[in-house]
Design an enzyme around this catalytic site. Structure first.
Site, PDB file in Angstrom:
ATOM      1  N   LYS A  13      -0.287   6.760 -11.976  1.00 30.01           N
ATOM      2  CA  LYS A  13       0.019   6.286 -13.343  1.00 30.01           C
ATOM      3  C   LYS A  13      -1.098   5.371 -13.862  1.00 30.01           C
ATOM      4  CE  LYS A  13       3.990   4.297 -12.171  1.00 30.01           C
ATOM      5  NZ  LYS A  13       4.096   4.563 -10.728  1.00 30.01           N
ATOM      6  N   ARG A  88      11.755   0.885 -15.378  1.00 35.13           N
ATOM      7  CA  ARG A  88      12.063   1.340 -14.026  1.00 35.13           C
ATOM      8  C   ARG A  88      13.569   1.387 -13.783  1.00 35.13           C
ATOM      9  NH1 ARG A  88       6.757  -0.511 -11.761  1.00 35.13           N
ATOM     10  NH2 ARG A  88       6.592   0.052  -9.579  1.00 35.13           N
ATOM     11  N   ARG A 127      -5.399   3.154  -0.419  1.00 33.52           N
ATOM     12  CA  ARG A 127      -5.820   2.709  -1.750  1.00 33.52           C
ATOM     13  C   ARG A 127      -6.437   1.309  -1.763  1.00 33.52           C
ATOM     14  NH1 ARG A 127      -1.423   2.740  -6.622  1.00 33.52           N
ATOM     15  NH2 ARG A 127      -0.355   1.084  -5.479  1.00 33.52           N
ATOM     16  N   ARG A 161      -3.772  -4.049  -2.149  1.00 37.43           N
ATOM     17  CA  ARG A 161      -2.580  -4.779  -2.581  1.00 37.43           C
ATOM     18  C   ARG A 161      -1.711  -5.147  -1.385  1.00 37.43           C
ATOM     19  NH1 ARG A 161      -0.016  -1.486  -7.570  1.00 37.43           N
ATOM     20  NH2 ARG A 161       1.848  -2.073  -6.408  1.00 37.43           N
ATOM     21  N   ARG A 172       9.678   0.580  -1.764  1.00 40.37           N
ATOM     22  CA  ARG A 172       9.339   0.929  -3.157  1.00 40.37           C
ATOM     23  C   ARG A 172       9.801   2.345  -3.476  1.00 40.37           C
ATOM     24  NH1 ARG A 172       3.252  -0.384  -2.568  1.00 40.37           N
ATOM     25  NH2 ARG A 172       2.920   0.250  -4.711  1.00 40.37           N
TER      26      ARG A 172
END
Ligand code: AMP
Length: 214
Positions: A13, A88, A127, A161, A172
């Protein structure tokens, strides 16, 4: 044009939102980025949400709706908004609908980015992101440059992160399936939903999104 990018963590996203900002003069509103900024600057709210975010749970609707309301009241971009990571929950989706209505604006399109769960785990654990410009790196497909400097802005602040580890990713994902995935049906029923294959290459996904936006 105001759009939502909807999809699980790691669906791409943020990456696609950044492309839309560059190409269409739109403004990206990422509640995740806003919450991380609140943590970095050490606000009371930032301190309150830190543990929840690291665990991978959702922060309260009240907090994120407040953040979005503030942004919508503070600027009015010509190209429109890209909502990234918001809404969300169904309560957030209802609140966004009301906020846009009050501004005399519409939601033009909700893009669902579809990706399979194994690919998400692989993507997220590989990531890293540039703290200064948001450029996203991946150990397998787009490694951090050898000199450690961001290829987009030259910053050496490329970070992973705190919540990009396998354990909080599971939480998550669970939050996504329990609380966020009902939004797919919600926006389908409203006639706003378009789905794209989020597993294709970055440019192919961008093309599918461009087609969906017309
Ligand atoms: P993201 O950068 O979108 O993956 O968000 C990182 C974390 O921030 C999430 O795991 C949540 O803890 C929190 N967060 C971001 N956006 C929302 C939202 N719309 N509602 C609740 N929590 C959020």
């Amino acid at each position: 044009m105001n759009i939502i990018l909807l999809g699980p963590p790691g669906a791409g996203k943020g990456t696609q939102a950044r492309k839309l900002v560059d190409e269409r003069n739109m403004v990206q509103l990422s509640t995740g980025d806003m919450l991380r900024a609140a943590r970095t600057s050490g606000t009371e709210m930032g301190k309150m949400v830190a543990a929840v975010m690291d665990r991978g749970d959702l922060v309260t609707d009240e907090i994120v709706i407040g953040l979005i309301r503030e942004q919508l009241e503070s600027d009015n971009p010509g190209g429109g908004y890209i909502f990234d990571g918001f809404p969300r929950t169904l309560a957030q989706a209802d609140a966004l609908g009301r906020l846009l209505l009050d501004m005399g604006e519409n939601l033009d399109c909700v893009i669902e980015m579809q990706v399979d769960d194994d690919a998400l785990v692989d993507r997220i654990t590989a990531r890293a992101t540039c703290k200064d410009c948001g450029e996203v790196y991946n150990d397998n497909t787009k490694p951090i440059p050898a000199d450690g400097k961001c290829s987009n802005c030259g910053s050496s602040q490329i970070e992973r992160r705190a919540d990009d580890n396998e354990e909080s990713l599971r939480t998550r994902l669970m939050a996504y399936y329990k609380q966020t995935s009902p939004l797919v049906g919600y926006y389908y029923a409203k006639g706003d939903l378009k789905s794209v294959d989020g597993l294709a290459s970055m440019d192919e996904v961008a093309e599918s999104i461009a087609r969906a936006l017309g």
